[in-house]
Scaffold this active site. Structure first.
Site, short mmCIF file in Angstrom:
data_model
loop_
_atom_site.label_atom_id
_atom_site.label_comp_id
_atom_site.label_asym_id
_atom_site.label_seq_id
_atom_site.Cartn_x
_atom_site.Cartn_y
_atom_site.Cartn_z
N ARG A 122 0.95 -1.12 0.41
CA ARG A 122 -0.58 0.35 -0.09
C ARG A 122 0.95 1.08 0.20
O ARG A 122 0.32 2.68 0.41
CB ARG A 122 -0.54 -0.04 1.26
CG ARG A 122 -2.00 -1.53 1.33
CD ARG A 122 -3.28 -0.54 1.92
NE ARG A 122 -3.80 -2.06 1.77
CZ ARG A 122 -4.22 -2.51 3.07
NH1 ARG A 122 -3.05 -2.51 4.32
NH2 ARG A 122 -4.78 -3.74 3.34
N GLU A 186 7.08 18.05 -25.59
CA GLU A 186 6.52 17.94 -24.30
C GLU A 186 7.05 18.99 -24.02
O GLU A 186 6.49 20.37 -23.21
CB GLU A 186 6.54 17.52 -22.77
CG GLU A 186 5.58 15.53 -23.12
CD GLU A 186 4.35 15.73 -23.05
OE1 GLU A 186 3.88 17.23 -22.17
OE2 GLU A 186 3.49 15.26 -23.18
N ARG A 242 -4.61 21.88 -12.58
CA ARG A 242 -3.18 20.81 -13.50
C ARG A 242 -3.86 20.70 -15.16
O ARG A 242 -3.72 20.06 -15.94
CB ARG A 242 -3.61 20.13 -12.78
CG ARG A 242 -1.78 18.87 -12.82
CD ARG A 242 -2.08 18.17 -11.95
NE ARG A 242 -0.78 16.91 -12.58
CZ ARG A 242 -0.62 16.25 -11.73
NH1 ARG A 242 -0.42 16.23 -10.69
NH2 ARG A 242 1.05 14.93 -12.24
#
Lengths: 362, 362
Positions: A122, A186, A242
């Site tokens: 986790r 990018e 974002r």
């Protein structure tokens, strides 16, 4: 060339992105950021022979032992099975919850290792060591991790911020020219959406960047990381601002899917996507600078990237848009740059998608 | 019987746990917590014929459409493949990032659906509707999700907090008595670690609880949830205090693994684990109340749970401890209750694990 350090401010999940000449100093930085005495080093079979020994040597110098896990290289391996095998490998190597996963490679390695780190036990600490331009300016910063699904790219994954990003510019020397060029796609996107000054600077630096000149690349990587860090710090989980980082990605992802992954490199698809989305925005009367599509096309060309998209099937493009992660209910939200450095989110009714696709394939 | 509402305070991830007589009102609560007009309802093939229609009716009444996804029931299906199939199903059903996943079932359904919600599109809203006592008092609250791995239980997953937990007590009426009893194992643990008054109350209520009396169950579920909520609010990602919730789980998990999953129910293993860990703690001189092992054994027995563990292989127990998520480097950290309601973390050198196992198998 000195190191440039950019901070990503996310409260207790804050971290530094170091743009360094090489891998020297990596180990010390990992020790400082994580306190670890051992790590799992995840890389791929292209990067491993080029850079893994140097990375391990730097880690060892800082007293950190590493277990190396090597993935098959390539976007076609960015799927469930590679991730599951990596998780098996991490558990078999005896990681505990404090053992960092260090991803040495491009975006595929970073995304797979990042999601494995997010989910094994986790959550393990993560360090990104990007070795491609695309990964340095984009995927290694901001915590997006995951793998591709038959229904679309990156549909399964997690937000899992790294503790440290170490971009070693020397690793770009072994990157094929086409991949370095794709990374510049990018870079153009990042400048376009948020920094008019950087866009102008790219026009000046284009020949040096196209030639892979390290000083020019270092300057540009650090500025792109700073922009991305600022956007991510404002909106970690893509609830709002974002989303501007997805400029070029709506058309770009659809193009990649419609042509079959691997025909275009991701950065090439993003550059073509930017051009397609800007042209559509001009047709819609959204642009405040009418020459923006031509200006971006010129820059993309000067950087050595393709400016004309291969012919794609309209129904395949439409199908790809249907599963876009940015679509909610009956609307698709699309970031559109309306002037150099200024981007807004445009919400489009789903019924208009065929029209959007038609404008791209015209 | 009125509803009891417990808040889990996690800043912007805060949510309510509603302990209600039945499923009536679920839809309204989902609408309020998520604003959704449609959900993916994940259940299993045992729970579906018992409760899915009622859950869907309540959702529909609140104007929420549901797509049902049914998993095979049982801990033996809590693995990668079931999770991957569920993720496929969610994506095929056309979820977007705002579509909640509603888990209707026990801990296996909740953990698998929770991790699928955590990872599909990098995160969908989650609603837990636990239908077992174990899931109500433990697994549905706190955000732990995931699946089992060949190397151990719950080794792959995520922390993904729900937006709402709705515990409908009527669903316990269709739970087999042995499973309801097993859930009482986690109830004993919760009282033991943090609430001496609840431990005393359990001793009074034991016959009613063993008989499945709804009023007694409602009272106990709400108190256990309140305790868990407080511990989780203090330490969401198990960096410190949350570890006390693992009391009984070190020996319990090892026992489950060594006997083969399915021999014992999880709650039974936890109850036996508590007894084993307390006995060991007494041998070590850690206990402040010397009669605690006997007191807990008596209570566990009165609740109808087994108090003697089936014989397990020592080397299998040792192997299970080696991959325990609570082990770091050369130490295993073990929560030990030293007096009713008071628990501390005991750090044990790895070299002492064989000794620990020997005390359990004596």
């Amino acid at each position: 060339m000195a190191r440039r350090v950019v901070s990503v401010a996310l409260a207790e999940r804050s971290y530094e992105v170091v743009v360094a000449p090489g891998l020297e100093g990596l180990g010390e930085a990992v020790a400082h950021a994580t306190g670890a005495r051992r790590v799992a080093l995840v890389t791929d079979d292209v990067v491993a022979p080029l850079w893994a020994v140097q990375a391990e040597a730097s880690l060892a110098e800082a007293g950190i032992a590493s277990t190396r896990l090597t993935l098959p290289a390539g976007e076609e391996h960015k799927h469930l099975q590679t991730w599951a095998t990596l998780v098996d490998g991490l558990l078999a190597s005896g990681v505990d919850r404090r053992t960092p996963v260090v991803a040495l490679g491009g975006g595929v390695v970073g995304d797979l290792a990042g999601f494995a780190a997010a989910s094994a036990l986790r959550g393990l600490p993560m360090v990104q060591v990007p070795t491609t331009l695309l990964a340095m300016v984009d995927s290694s910063v901001g915590g997006k991790t995951g793998f591709n699904h038959a229904r679309g790219k990156n549909l399964v994954g997690a937000f899992h911020q790294p503790r440290l990003v170490w971009a070693a510019l020397e690793t770009l020397a072994t990157l094929p020219a086409r991949e370095r060029g794709a990374g510049l796609g990018e870079v153009v996107k990042t400048a376009l959406i948020a920094d008019a000054a950087l866009l102008a600077r790219l026009e000046v630096l284009a020949p040096a960047l196209a030639a892979g000149e390290p000083d020019a690349l270092g300057e540009v990587v650090a500025r792109c990381v700073a922009i991305k860090a600022e956007v991510v710090a404002e909106d970690e989980r893509e609830g709002g601002r974002r989303a501007i980082l997805n400029a070029g990605h709506t058309a770009g992802h659809a193009l990649e899917a419609a042509l079959g992954y691997g025909t275009l490199l991701h950065g090439e698809a993003v550059a073509l996507g930017l051009i397609a989305e800007l042209s559509w925005a001009r047709d819609e009367g959204l642009l405040e600078e009418a020459d923006l599509p031509e200006r971006v096309t010129r820059l993309v060309g000067a950087l050595g990237l393709p400016v004309v998209a291969p012919a794609a099937d309209a129904s395949a493009l439409g199908a790809a848009l249907e599963v876009d992660k940015k679509s909610y209910g009956n609307r698709l939200t699309l970031p559109i740059t309306v002037a150099a450095g200024r981007t807004r989110l445009v919400s489009l009714a789903r019924a208009r998608l065929p029209e959007l696709v038609a404008s791209w394939t015209a």
